[in-house]
Write a protein that holds these residues in place. Sequence first.
Motif, short mmCIF file in Angstrom:
data_model
loop_
_atom_site.label_atom_id
_atom_site.label_comp_id
_atom_site.label_asym_id
_atom_site.label_seq_id
_atom_site.Cartn_x
_atom_site.Cartn_y
_atom_site.Cartn_z
N ASN A 1 -35.85 49.37 -22.42
CA ASN A 1 -35.83 48.02 -22.94
C ASN A 1 -36.88 47.84 -24.03
O ASN A 1 -37.20 46.72 -24.40
CB ASN A 1 -35.99 46.99 -21.82
CG ASN A 1 -37.17 47.27 -20.92
OD1 ASN A 1 -37.95 48.17 -21.20
ND2 ASN A 1 -37.29 46.52 -19.85
N GLY A 2 -37.42 48.94 -24.55
CA GLY A 2 -38.30 48.91 -25.71
C GLY A 2 -39.36 47.84 -25.65
O GLY A 2 -40.16 47.79 -24.74
N GLY A 3 -39.37 46.95 -26.61
CA GLY A 3 -40.39 45.92 -26.69
C GLY A 3 -39.93 44.57 -26.17
O GLY A 3 -40.51 43.55 -26.51
N SER A 4 -38.90 44.53 -25.36
CA SER A 4 -38.41 43.24 -24.87
C SER A 4 -39.44 42.59 -23.95
O SER A 4 -40.31 43.27 -23.40
CB SER A 4 -37.08 43.42 -24.13
OG SER A 4 -37.27 44.15 -22.95
N PRO A 5 -39.38 41.26 -23.79
CA PRO A 5 -40.38 40.55 -22.99
C PRO A 5 -40.51 41.05 -21.55
O PRO A 5 -41.59 41.00 -20.98
CB PRO A 5 -39.89 39.10 -23.01
CG PRO A 5 -38.99 39.02 -24.19
CD PRO A 5 -38.40 40.38 -24.38
N GLY A 6 -39.45 41.58 -20.96
CA GLY A 6 -39.51 42.05 -19.58
C GLY A 6 -39.93 43.50 -19.44
O GLY A 6 -39.90 44.06 -18.36
N ALA A 7 -40.35 44.13 -20.56
CA ALA A 7 -40.71 45.55 -20.53
C ALA A 7 -41.99 45.76 -19.73
O ALA A 7 -42.87 44.90 -19.70
CB ALA A 7 -40.91 46.07 -21.95
N TYR A 8 -42.09 46.92 -19.09
CA TYR A 8 -43.31 47.28 -18.36
C TYR A 8 -44.40 47.55 -19.38
O TYR A 8 -44.23 48.29 -20.33
CB TYR A 8 -43.06 48.52 -17.49
CG TYR A 8 -44.33 49.05 -16.87
CD1 TYR A 8 -44.89 48.41 -15.78
CD2 TYR A 8 -44.97 50.16 -17.39
CE1 TYR A 8 -46.07 48.87 -15.22
CE2 TYR A 8 -46.14 50.64 -16.84
CZ TYR A 8 -46.68 49.98 -15.75
OH TYR A 8 -47.85 50.44 -15.20
N ARG A 9 -45.53 46.95 -19.20
CA ARG A 9 -46.67 47.13 -20.10
C ARG A 9 -47.82 47.77 -19.32
O ARG A 9 -48.28 47.21 -18.33
CB ARG A 9 -47.13 45.80 -20.66
CG ARG A 9 -46.01 45.06 -21.35
CD ARG A 9 -46.45 44.56 -22.69
NE ARG A 9 -45.40 43.76 -23.30
CZ ARG A 9 -44.56 44.23 -24.19
NH1 ARG A 9 -44.62 45.47 -24.56
NH2 ARG A 9 -43.64 43.47 -24.73
N PRO A 10 -48.27 48.96 -19.77
CA PRO A 10 -49.37 49.63 -19.08
C PRO A 10 -50.62 48.74 -19.06
O PRO A 10 -50.91 48.02 -20.01
CB PRO A 10 -49.63 50.87 -19.92
CG PRO A 10 -48.36 51.10 -20.66
CD PRO A 10 -47.77 49.74 -20.89
N GLN A 11 -51.35 48.81 -17.95
CA GLN A 11 -52.55 48.00 -17.78
C GLN A 11 -53.76 48.61 -18.48
O GLN A 11 -54.73 47.92 -18.75
CB GLN A 11 -52.85 47.82 -16.28
CG GLN A 11 -51.73 47.13 -15.53
CD GLN A 11 -51.46 45.73 -16.06
OE1 GLN A 11 -52.37 44.95 -16.27
NE2 GLN A 11 -50.18 45.43 -16.30
N ARG A 12 -53.72 49.89 -18.75
CA ARG A 12 -54.85 50.55 -19.39
C ARG A 12 -54.33 51.58 -20.38
O ARG A 12 -53.21 52.08 -20.24
CB ARG A 12 -55.76 51.19 -18.34
CG ARG A 12 -55.05 51.99 -17.32
CD ARG A 12 -55.86 52.29 -16.06
NE ARG A 12 -54.97 52.88 -15.11
CZ ARG A 12 -54.60 54.16 -15.12
NH1 ARG A 12 -55.11 54.98 -15.99
NH2 ARG A 12 -53.75 54.61 -14.23
N ASP A 13 -55.13 51.87 -21.38
CA ASP A 13 -54.71 52.79 -22.44
C ASP A 13 -54.44 54.20 -21.90
O ASP A 13 -53.52 54.87 -22.35
CB ASP A 13 -55.78 52.87 -23.54
CG ASP A 13 -55.88 51.57 -24.33
OD1 ASP A 13 -54.89 50.82 -24.35
OD2 ASP A 13 -56.94 51.33 -24.92
#
Length: 131
Positions: free
Chosen positions: A6-18
């Motif tokens: 889902n690439g950059g969609s709002p529901g995408a998983y976003r890592p908490q740390r680099d």
Amino acid sequence: MKLFGNGGSPGAYRPQRDAEVREHLANERTLLAWVRTGIGLVSVGFVVERAGAPAFGTPGGRETVLASGVFGLALVVLGCLALVVGAVQFFRNRRMIMAGVFAPKSAPYIVVVAGSLLLAVSFIVYTALSR
């Protein structure tokens, strides 16, 4: 049009740390190494199995064909096992990376290593006995 993820969609998983991004990328590289190993073993298995075919009409040819068939099949099975182990480890590690925990397991690797060693020793013994 997106084919995967889902690439950059709002529901995408976003890592908490680099560092998590690097961990996911390392996990993918490890999966690719398992895939290369599995495909290599399967390919060599097919070559070994076919190598006995020209010997069929020669003295002792039946035993050679049987041995190359057994060793070839064993290599193909080991290659398939490597592919399955690699996929299972990839998804297991992915879940743990996302949860922020990691508990290494060596059992899946030991199975593949033990299978490889068993196959190698069997081949050495067969070669020594057939001379």
